[in-house]
Enzyme design. Sequence first.
Site, mmCIF file in Angstrom:
data_model
loop_
_atom_site.group_PDB
_atom_site.id
_atom_site.type_symbol
_atom_site.label_atom_id
_atom_site.label_comp_id
_atom_site.label_asym_id
_atom_site.label_seq_id
_atom_site.Cartn_x
_atom_site.Cartn_y
_atom_site.Cartn_z
ATOM 1 C CG PHE A 153 -5.362 4.291 -11.374
ATOM 2 C CD1 PHE A 153 -6.233 5.338 -11.104
ATOM 3 C CD2 PHE A 153 -4.006 4.496 -11.222
ATOM 4 C CE1 PHE A 153 -5.746 6.579 -10.692
ATOM 5 C CE2 PHE A 153 -3.502 5.731 -10.814
ATOM 6 C CZ PHE A 153 -4.380 6.770 -10.548
ATOM 7 C CG ASP B 269 -10.776 1.453 -9.456
ATOM 8 O OD1 ASP B 269 -10.014 1.298 -10.431
ATOM 9 O OD2 ASP B 269 -11.836 2.105 -9.521
ATOM 10 C CG ASP C 34 -3.323 0.721 -16.562
ATOM 11 O OD1 ASP C 34 -2.989 1.573 -17.409
ATOM 12 O OD2 ASP C 34 -4.122 -0.199 -16.805
ATOM 13 C CB CYS D 196 -3.910 5.189 -21.978
ATOM 14 S SG CYS D 196 -5.020 6.049 -20.846
#
Length: 401
Positions: A233, A255, A305, A345
């Site tokens: 990512f 990605d 991430d 997150c």
Amino acid sequence: MSKTNNEKTVTLNEGREKSLIRRHPWVFSKAVLKADDDIKKGETVRVVDSKNNFLCYGLYSPESQIRVRAISFDENVKIKEDLISSRIEDAIALRAHVISRGNDGVRLVSSEGDLLPGLIVDKYNEYLVISISSCGMERFFDTIVNTLKKLYPDCSIYERSDTKSRAKEGLKERKGVVFGKEPEDTIYVKEEGSVSIPVDIKNGHKTGAYLDQRLSRIRVGALSKGAEVLNCFSYTGGFGLWALKGGAKKIENVDVSELALNAAKTGVAFNHLDPGHCRFIKKDVFAYLREQVEKGVKYDLVVLDPPKFAESAANLKKACRGYQDINRLGLMLVKKGGHLLTFSCSGLVDPALFQKIVADAALDAHVDGRVVATLRQDEDHVVSLPCPETFYLKGLDVMVL
């Protein structure tokens, strides 16, 4: 102080005042017993308990589940333009030491963390980017802009109020130049006076970059000397740039976005780093991880991430399965003595739950690991003590034994 004639009031159900007494800034719709008629969207309201005791002044959002966002818990401090301006000034002063470390990209205002719910202000060199996600802050748009112009007269201001969350407030998405000049398609901001990160203010994620991962990018640089690194990512390649700066032997940036990978390539050139050590792979990360596991490939350092998997409580269980699967694959790719840096997150996934997910993933991968560091958002993304939701980015540095 008693209520003045022009004040609108929101009254809470009995027993629903506890979070406000603890100074958590959100009043949910189910907590509201009644509200005065004709309260305008974003208007200041006086919030009282079921016995009419003052609790806070907040900004009203009739279409949101968060019906009121508290701004002042002091009955003598009402919500006016000068309060919003002073909060912005205080927030910026708090970041002085982050800027002094050699950071050209800094979060100046961090919503609830700075007692300004719904307002984000990021600074990228000579550009200020504002993002407004609540109808309360929308009413103070001119005050916000004028305060920023006063504090940074030489900066242009660009708006990125184009988040999906605005729909929950009954607001349309909006972006564009507010003051000054149009930003270039890609600009670069220096981190810690060392690595320059590419930023797309106009169309990039968030306001253009993930400033919250600064500390962890520095850690990747420190772990990368002579290492083979997999950066998943990767977006515009910030972790990859720090890995190259730290002396990585090989770095793979993965990605699904070709635009992001192209920006990552320009970042390598801009930083005068050797492109011969890089690969840029346009592929679904889950699919690529499975392919590498099947091939028996191993890395010294794997960075995971991902975007937010848990958007709501309704899909938390599914999100946890996603985190567990991706961490299982990531751990299977790390050499003994190597490191997995893994992040979430999702605010709904607290640090204890995240560690449990990664521990379960290690069991599934038949890997023994040790947490050598816990990771978090950098300090310009301020955490409010009574509002734990502001601590959203958590990570683990796991050494595989």
